[in-house]
Motif scaffolding. Structure first.
Motif, mmCIF file in Angstrom:
data_model
loop_
_atom_site.group_PDB
_atom_site.id
_atom_site.type_symbol
_atom_site.label_atom_id
_atom_site.label_comp_id
_atom_site.label_asym_id
_atom_site.label_seq_id
_atom_site.Cartn_x
_atom_site.Cartn_y
_atom_site.Cartn_z
ATOM 1 N N CYS A 143 0.827 -1.208 0.000
ATOM 2 C CA CYS A 143 0.000 0.000 0.000
ATOM 3 C C CYS A 143 0.860 1.256 0.000
ATOM 4 N N ASN A 144 1.956 1.231 0.720
ATOM 5 C CA ASN A 144 2.868 2.369 0.723
ATOM 6 C C ASN A 144 3.431 2.590 -0.676
ATOM 7 N N PHE A 145 3.778 1.514 -1.359
ATOM 8 C CA PHE A 145 4.266 1.589 -2.735
ATOM 9 C C PHE A 145 3.202 2.165 -3.666
ATOM 10 N N LEU A 146 1.962 1.746 -3.490
ATOM 11 C CA LEU A 146 0.874 2.187 -4.366
ATOM 12 C C LEU A 146 0.335 3.570 -4.005
ATOM 13 N N GLY A 147 0.700 4.059 -2.841
ATOM 14 C CA GLY A 147 0.153 5.334 -2.400
ATOM 15 C C GLY A 147 -1.277 5.216 -1.916
ATOM 16 N N GLU A 148 -1.623 4.045 -1.400
ATOM 17 C CA GLU A 148 -2.964 3.800 -0.884
ATOM 18 C C GLU A 148 -2.886 3.489 0.608
ATOM 19 N N ALA A 149 -3.976 3.743 1.325
ATOM 20 C CA ALA A 149 -4.025 3.420 2.745
ATOM 21 C C ALA A 149 -4.221 1.918 2.924
ATOM 22 N N TYR A 150 -3.554 1.351 3.889
ATOM 23 C CA TYR A 150 -3.730 -0.068 4.167
ATOM 24 C C TYR A 150 -5.128 -0.327 4.713
ATOM 25 N N GLU A 151 -5.756 -1.389 4.217
ATOM 26 C CA GLU A 151 -7.076 -1.790 4.682
ATOM 27 C C GLU A 151 -6.989 -3.195 5.270
ATOM 28 N N PRO A 152 -7.444 -3.392 6.512
ATOM 29 C CA PRO A 152 -7.378 -4.724 7.134
ATOM 30 C C PRO A 152 -8.049 -5.819 6.309
ATOM 31 N N SER A 153 -9.036 -5.460 5.502
ATOM 32 C CA SER A 153 -9.733 -6.453 4.679
ATOM 33 C C SER A 153 -8.796 -7.138 3.692
ATOM 34 N N MET A 154 -7.671 -6.505 3.383
ATOM 35 C CA MET A 154 -6.727 -7.088 2.439
ATOM 36 C C MET A 154 -6.110 -8.373 2.975
ATOM 37 N N ALA A 155 -6.062 -8.519 4.282
ATOM 38 C CA ALA A 155 -5.477 -9.718 4.893
ATOM 39 C C ALA A 155 -6.459 -10.879 4.928
ATOM 40 N N GLU A 156 -7.678 -10.664 4.404
ATOM 41 C CA GLU A 156 -8.683 -11.713 4.348
ATOM 42 C C GLU A 156 -9.205 -11.872 2.916
ATOM 43 N N PRO A 157 -8.315 -12.144 1.961
ATOM 44 C CA PRO A 157 -8.725 -12.202 0.553
ATOM 45 C C PRO A 157 -9.695 -13.324 0.231
ATOM 46 N N TYR A 158 -9.782 -14.345 1.094
ATOM 47 C CA TYR A 158 -10.696 -15.457 0.836
ATOM 48 C C TYR A 158 -12.141 -14.980 0.775
ATOM 49 N N LYS A 159 -12.458 -13.913 1.499
ATOM 50 C CA LYS A 159 -13.819 -13.377 1.464
ATOM 51 C C LYS A 159 -14.120 -12.784 0.091
ATOM 52 N N GLU A 160 -13.144 -12.115 -0.485
ATOM 53 C CA GLU A 160 -13.295 -11.553 -1.827
ATOM 54 C C GLU A 160 -13.286 -12.659 -2.869
ATOM 55 N N ALA A 161 -12.422 -13.658 -2.683
ATOM 56 C CA ALA A 161 -12.281 -14.719 -3.671
ATOM 57 C C ALA A 161 -13.594 -15.456 -3.907
ATOM 58 N N LYS A 162 -14.371 -15.641 -2.872
ATOM 59 C CA LYS A 162 -15.613 -16.403 -2.993
ATOM 60 C C LYS A 162 -16.625 -15.750 -3.916
ATOM 61 N N ALA A 163 -16.419 -14.482 -4.223
ATOM 62 C CA ALA A 163 -17.356 -13.771 -5.098
ATOM 63 C C ALA A 163 -16.975 -13.869 -6.567
ATOM 64 N N HIS A 164 -15.859 -14.565 -6.878
ATOM 65 C CA HIS A 164 -15.357 -14.574 -8.248
ATOM 66 C C HIS A 164 -15.211 -15.998 -8.782
#
Length: 358
Positions: free
Chosen positions: A219-240
């Protein structure tokens, strides 16, 4: 050009995120991690950018050519699997663009995709693009690349488990070692030309062991704020759709259970082959090699056979690339060879170290 419309200036200021890495290194996992950020969306693999925009990546297309290309892009079903809205017809899509530079056409397409997920930033995750990083950088001069690297022996095991059947006849430990070495070197070499503002390298092993630390750095590299949801990608994966089949592990919480699996499941014979091909890069990256002794005569014969097959497949791949076929694997895997090519396979039994008839 000096006569760009204001919307084209906005397109130039886009900062797409390009995920690169050898297949089975965690690129799909990283895709879902980034998709878990509220500002970012990465669609499924595209694989079409080099095919359509390789020759003149910084030149405007004629309207008829632009419409033809867009129409053909619509045929890439994997890329559009997560597309939810009605696709624009070629006439409407092209006529709405401020110009017909490849950058503009692609940015408009990806923006339409990301907006379906209420995301501002977009990107691409296509492992074959390690062959075309210079082209992508020409088209997207502000793109930021994230290169994920995994121990090549674990990559090889994952390839052997995931790609089975006659259509993947070319997949073996020799092919996996060469593929891993080539793609990692390509990405690292080009990354050095981009600098730290546009190229960021992570290790799969560190990502799954210390996700908060690694993702905060991303996130620091991308210039974006870190979001705790990023550490739980399995929740996002189930939608795809792409989180099934060979990517089913992305539906589970982050774990280190696949790290170092080669120590338990890869035969010494396959380890010797892998190290013979890629030990220089393994040492460069800090992946420890082991003292395995010399190959037996039977192993040397198998190694020679696999090497001959690899160089034939690789020559075919290079020929297809030169002829303008930029996803040659889909063609190569349909080739039927006139002689047996997988006479032997190594045992994957935990304690097995023998070669057995396939």
């Amino acid at each position: 050009p000096n006569n760009e419309k204001s919307s084209y200036i906005d397109i130039l200021n886009e900062r797409p995120i390009l995920i690169v890495g050898a297949p089975r290194s965690g690129t799909t996992l990283l895709r879902y991690i980034l998709c878990s950020h509220p500002h970012i969306y990465i669609p499924p693999e595209s694989n079409f950018i080099p095919r359509f925009f390789n020759k003149q990546p910084e030149t405007q297309l004629q309207p008829l050519e632009a419409k033809r290309i867009y129409q053909e892009i619509l045929g890439y079903r994997v890329f559009f699997k997560d597309w939810h809205t009605e696709k624009l017809d070629p006439e409407t899509f092209i006529s709405n663009l401020p110009d017909l530079y490849p950058r503009t056409i692609l940015t408009a397409l990806y923006k339409m995709y990301s907006q379906q997920y209420s995301s501002e930033r977009w990107g691409d995750k296509s492992p074959i693009y390690t062959e075309h990083l210079a082209l992508l950088s020409q088209i997207f001069p502000s793109a930021q690349m994230i290169h994920i690297i995994r121990d090549g022996r674990d990559v090889a095991l994952s390839m052997l488990r995931s790609y089975r059947g006659s259509k993947f006849f070319y997949i073996d430990v020799c092919y996996a070692a060469h593929s891993w070495k080539r793609r990692v070197r390509q990405a690292r070499s080009y990354g050095k030309t981009l600098g730290i503002d546009r190229y960021h390298e992570i290790r799969y092993e560190e990502l799954v062991a210390n996700p908060t630390e690694v993702l905060s750095a991303i996130c620091n590299f991308l210039g974006e704020a870190y979001e705790p949801s990023m550490a739980e990608p399995y929740k996002e994966a189930k939608a795809h759709f792409h989180s099934k089949g060979i990517h089913a592990a992305t539906r589970q919480p982050l774990t280190t259970k696949s790290v170092g699996r080669w120590q338990r499941e890869m035969s010494e014979a396959d380890q010797r082959i892998f190290q013979a091909i890629a030990s220089d890069l393994m040492n460069e990256l800090g992946y420890q090699t082991t003292e395995l002794g010399k190959m037996s005569l039977a192993e040397k014969a198998r190694f020679a056979q696999l090497h001959a097959k690899y160089y034939m497949v690789d020559a075919s791949r290079r020929t297809l690339l030169a002829s303008g076929i930029f996803h040659p694997t889909s063609v190569i895997r349909s080739i039927k060879l006139p002689y047996p090519i997988n006479r032997y396979r190594s045992s994957n039994k935990k304690n097995g170290r023998n070669l057995e008839k396939a």
